[in-house]
Structure formats: C-alpha cells, structure tokens
Scaffold this motif. Structure first.
Motif, PDB file in Angstrom:
ATOM      1  N   ASP A  24     -59.819   2.894 -83.832  1.00 26.02           N
ATOM      2  CA  ASP A  24     -58.546   2.167 -83.966  1.00 26.02           C
ATOM      3  C   ASP A  24     -57.813   2.516 -85.253  1.00 26.02           C
ATOM      4  O   ASP A  24     -56.597   2.469 -85.319  1.00 26.02           O
ATOM      5  CB  ASP A  24     -58.779   0.660 -83.902  1.00 26.02           C
ATOM      6  N   TYR A  30     -48.554   3.212 -84.922  1.00 26.50           N
ATOM      7  CA  TYR A  30     -48.818   1.785 -85.074  1.00 26.50           C
ATOM      8  C   TYR A  30     -47.792   1.206 -86.045  1.00 26.50           C
ATOM      9  O   TYR A  30     -47.140   1.926 -86.779  1.00 26.50           O
ATOM     10  CB  TYR A  30     -50.257   1.503 -85.533  1.00 26.50           C
ATOM     11  N   TRP A  31     -47.656  -0.114 -85.987  1.00 25.51           N
ATOM     12  CA  TRP A  31     -46.706  -0.805 -86.858  1.00 25.51           C
ATOM     13  C   TRP A  31     -47.354  -1.138 -88.188  1.00 25.51           C
ATOM     14  O   TRP A  31     -48.542  -1.458 -88.245  1.00 25.51           O
ATOM     15  CB  TRP A  31     -46.216  -2.109 -86.229  1.00 25.51           C
ATOM     16  N   LYS A  63     -42.805   2.196 -88.702  1.00 28.04           N
ATOM     17  CA  LYS A  63     -43.696   2.720 -87.673  1.00 28.04           C
ATOM     18  C   LYS A  63     -44.462   3.890 -88.285  1.00 28.04           C
ATOM     19  O   LYS A  63     -43.857   4.809 -88.839  1.00 28.04           O
ATOM     20  CB  LYS A  63     -42.894   3.194 -86.464  1.00 28.04           C
ATOM     21  N   ARG A  93     -47.925  -7.450 -89.641  1.00 34.64           N
ATOM     22  CA  ARG A  93     -46.806  -7.229 -88.728  1.00 34.64           C
ATOM     23  C   ARG A  93     -45.590  -8.013 -89.183  1.00 34.64           C
ATOM     24  O   ARG A  93     -45.652  -9.217 -89.414  1.00 34.64           O
ATOM     25  CB  ARG A  93     -47.176  -7.644 -87.304  1.00 34.64           C
ATOM     26  N   GLY A 155     -43.401  -5.451 -80.082  1.00 39.68           N
ATOM     27  CA  GLY A 155     -43.771  -4.625 -78.921  1.00 39.68           C
ATOM     28  C   GLY A 155     -44.633  -3.439 -79.321  1.00 39.68           C
ATOM     29  O   GLY A 155     -45.145  -3.358 -80.425  1.00 39.68           O
ATOM     30  N   GLU A 156     -44.762  -2.510 -78.415  1.00 40.72           N
ATOM     31  CA  GLU A 156     -45.559  -1.307 -78.664  1.00 40.72           C
ATOM     32  C   GLU A 156     -44.775  -0.339 -79.551  1.00 40.72           C
ATOM     33  O   GLU A 156     -43.571  -0.192 -79.365  1.00 40.72           O
ATOM     34  CB  GLU A 156     -45.919  -0.615 -77.348  1.00 40.72           C
ATOM     35  N   PRO A 157     -45.451   0.300 -80.496  1.00 37.08           N
ATOM     36  CA  PRO A 157     -44.728   1.234 -81.377  1.00 37.08           C
ATOM     37  C   PRO A 157     -44.266   2.493 -80.671  1.00 37.08           C
ATOM     38  O   PRO A 157     -44.769   2.966 -79.759  1.00 37.08           O
ATOM     39  CB  PRO A 157     -45.722   1.556 -82.477  1.00 37.08           C
TER      40      PRO A 157
END
Length: 157
Positions: A24, A30-31, A63, A93, A155-157
């Motif tokens: 991960d 990723y943010w 991002k 975040r 949301g998703e990056p």
C-alpha cells in the motif's frame, strides 16, 4: 562446528522469509496534503533542481502521482506538476472547494437537510468519510457535509 556449505541453505531461507515492503505504501496515485507552512515544488526529484512553485497553504490537497526515493511527484488542484520532498507532505486527507460559485455545507448528507454555511471556492478543509456523493468536511472546526462533486481531493485519485 558448522561448515560454510551448510550455512548457504539457511541464508537462502532467511532471505526468502524477509518481510516484503508494504504494498500500500508503494501504490500511486494517492491523495496527500501539504504539511508545512512553506513547501517548495521543484522541477525534478532532488534538491539541486530549480524551484518551480512555493506553496504557503497548509493542508492544501495534492495528488501523488510518482515516487522516487524520498521525493514525490505531485499534482496540485490547478493541475501543476512537480516534485516535493516527502517530509513536506502528510497522508491526512484534505480537500479544496472547486468551481466558481459558493457551495452549501449541510447538517446531513443530503440537499434537504439544514444549510449550515456557504463556502467559497478555494476553501480548504479536513476531509472525512464520503458516502452517497456527500463528504464530511471540517473547515476550522465548522463541520458538516459537502457534495463530493464540489471538492478536489475527494474520491479516487
């Protein structure tokens, strides 16, 4: 006494049993958010590269689009890209209000709930959970729900 030849199989087993790097931590995009009062974005991944932008906006969402050692290639809310040291960034975040109009922060995650505040484009806040198109949002202690479509960093990056 143990011979050197008998150590080779044990050494091979130790190498195979070594823990893998957390997957991960390596996944991009990723943010993240800027975690410094002043943060330099450079044109390349190193301290000798020219500074392209100086950010003076704590918690600005970015991002992460690439990793190279301790350097992260970032994209900011305006679409500008460059490199920043990982020490200047946080995985906390956050989000920024986008658009040209004031948006409403509601008491619950729906349009029919009480409107608490109106937020200007450019307002940055801490981002909570998002569900059914609404995100919890905290702007300096003013908490409520904002439509996810009005936020960059959700949301998703």
């Amino acid at each position: 006494m143990i011979s050197r030849l008998s150590l080779l199989p044990m050494l091979a087993l130790c190498v195979l049993a070594a823990p893998a790097v957390a997957a991960d931590d390596d996944k991009v995009p990723y943010w993240a958010s800027i975690d410094a009062d002043v943060a330099n974005m450079r044109v390349g991944p190193g301290g000798s590269y020219k500074i392209d932008w100086v950010y003076r906006r704590l918690h600005l969402p970015v991002k992460i689009i690439r990793r190279e050692g301790p350097w992260r290639q970032i994209e900011d809310p305006d679409g500008d890209k460059g490199w920043m040291r990982d020490l200047l960034l946080s995985r906390q975040r956050t989000a920024i209000v986008i658009g040209k109009e004031l948006i409403e922060m509601h008491a619950d995650g729906n349009d029919s709930s009480a409107m608490l505040w109106r937020l200007e484009p450019g307002v940055v806040g801490l981002l909570g959970e998002c569900a059914e198109g609404w995100c919890t949002f905290d702007v300096d202690g003013h908490k409520g729900f904002v439509n996810e479509a009005n936020l960059w960093g959700a949301g998703e990056p």
